[in-house]
Enzyme design. Structure first.
Site, short mmCIF file in Angstrom:
data_model
loop_
_atom_site.label_atom_id
_atom_site.label_comp_id
_atom_site.label_asym_id
_atom_site.label_seq_id
_atom_site.Cartn_x
_atom_site.Cartn_y
_atom_site.Cartn_z
CB THR A 1 -0.92 0.00 1.22
OG1 THR A 1 -1.73 -1.17 1.19
CG2 THR A 1 -1.82 1.22 1.24
CD GLU A 2 3.16 3.08 -4.01
OE1 GLU A 2 4.04 2.32 -4.44
OE2 GLU A 2 2.79 4.10 -4.63
CB ILE B 1 -24.86 -5.80 25.97
CG1 ILE B 1 -25.81 -6.41 24.91
CG2 ILE B 1 -24.93 -6.60 27.27
CD1 ILE B 1 -25.39 -7.77 24.42
CD GLU C 1 -3.95 -9.72 4.62
OE1 GLU C 1 -4.21 -10.50 3.68
OE2 GLU C 1 -3.24 -10.03 5.57
#
Length: 379
Positions: free
Chosen positions: A126-127, A337, A363
């Site tokens: 990734t860039e 909850i 990913e």
């Protein structure tokens, strides 16, 4: 059909659970709040063999299949998503790239060190301006005799500042776009290579993340992994298997949220009775349990297909897509909850929710998974 895990995997699962109860559960909150990378705990995981799960025994690893790895990652994620991400990325990205596509010399040099935890592996695709669109990669590698000169930057790289070896993807033929990408091994301290830590993340705050910068960084051709221009084709094979592991990580986070919500609902009282007695709470717990079981089965199906050597591209994307979105829903319900307490750091469910969101992004985003699945079923 036998839904029971093999006994050897059950035994490993038990070992990991006992380790996490003793070593991880008491510290995970502090790691998150202070953005501490837990070096000592990661080293202990190496001693347990959990940093060499994908490495064959001949190179010092334990040679686990996809099902065993998914089980281990889920178990760690139940206690800390950041630590699970460290284990998943180290095993599934950098180590697997060297294992599958490196030459024998590269394997002999690096796999034993990665398996023992002597060095941690980082994997850089990734860039800053190129995530899902690999064809938009700007980092280049230009051949200069028997060397390559790298220029560019990588972003959101796990183990970015603590890595002992980096697998870096760079464009070697712009005209061929994603079919003109090559992988290289880059060592820390290489001239022209620097890292910039990234702090202030929403979740996975104890996972080391960095930007990598390459400025006329010279790499010998012997550090090239695989054939020239074949790096992205190899990468797709890496990502398919990695999606199984991220699916397992998501299931672990969701399971942690469910178990915490169950315990809280039994203890917390309102209107004179435990809130677990109220139908609204019971229905939320039922939805969480049902969806998480379905997600785990999808992860296990993809893992079994992988281990059997069968095609599993669509199944891995289905598992990753469904598990990541289920985990976010489950963690959100767990916060609900817990009521006001769920909105504080007093209970871990808010951390699970923050961590789970990454599983829908890393990913391959949920949108990319839908692209992959639709492409596969329309073939």
């Amino acid at each position: 059909m036998d839904f029971r895990l093999p006994e050897e995997i059950v035994a490993l699962q038990r070992t990991v659970r006992e380790f996490c109860e003793a070593e991880v559960k008491p510290r995970a909150r502090e790691w998150d709040e202070k953005e501490i990378f837990p070096r000592e705990t990661v080293a202990k995981l190496g001693e347990l063999g959990l940093l060499g799960m994908t490495v064959p025994e001949e190179y010092g690893g334990v040679g686990l299949g996809a099902l065993g790895i998914a089980t281990v990652v889920e178990e760690i994620a139940r206690y800390d998503g950041s630590l699970a991400l460290t284990v998943a990325s180290h095993n599934g990205l950098c180590t697997n790239h060297i294992r599958w596509f490196g030459n024998e010399e590269q394997k002999r040099r690096w796999l034993p060190k990665l398996a023992s935890g002597e060095v941690l592996g980082a994997w850089a695709l990734t860039e800053p301006g190129s995530g899902s669109d690999a064809a938009g990669m700007q980092t280049t590698a230009v051949r200069k005799g028997d060397r390559w000169v790298l220029n560019g930057a990588k972003m959101w790289i796990t183990q970015g500042t603590v890595g002992g070896i980096y697998v870096v993807l760079a464009s070697t033929n712009r005209e061929k776009r994603q079919k003109g990408i090559t992988a290289f091994l880059v060592e820390p301290g290489t001239k022209g290579f620097s890292t910039v830590p990234i702090k202030g993340k929403l979740g996975m705050r104890a996972s080391d993340t960095a930007e990598l910068v390459f400025e006329d960084c010279e790499i010998p051709d012997e550090n090239r992994i695989g054939e020239v221009d074949q790096g992205f084709i190899d990468t797709l094979k890496i990502l398919d298997r990695g999606r199984i592991t991220i699916g397992a990580l998501a299931v672990g986070l969701g399971r942690g949220a469910l178990e915490e919500a169950l315990a809280y609902a039994k203890e917390r009282r309102a209107f004179g009775q435990p809130i677990a007695d109220f139908q609204a709470i019971r229905f939320m717990l039922a939805d969480m349990a049902t969806e998480l079981d379905a997600a785990r089965l999808l992860v296990q199906r993809a893992a079994l297909l992988c281990d059997a050597g069968r095609k599993f591209t669509a199944e891995a994307s289905m598992a990753k897509l469904f598990a990541s979105e289920v985990a976010t829903r489950a963690c959100n319900k767990a916060v609900q909850i817990h009521g006001g307490y769920g909105y504080t750091r007093e209970f871990p469910v808010e951390r699970y929710l923050r961590d789970a969101k990454l599983c829908e992004i890393g990913e391959g985003t949920s949108e990319i998974q839908r692209v992959v699945i639709s492409r596969e079923i329309l073939r």
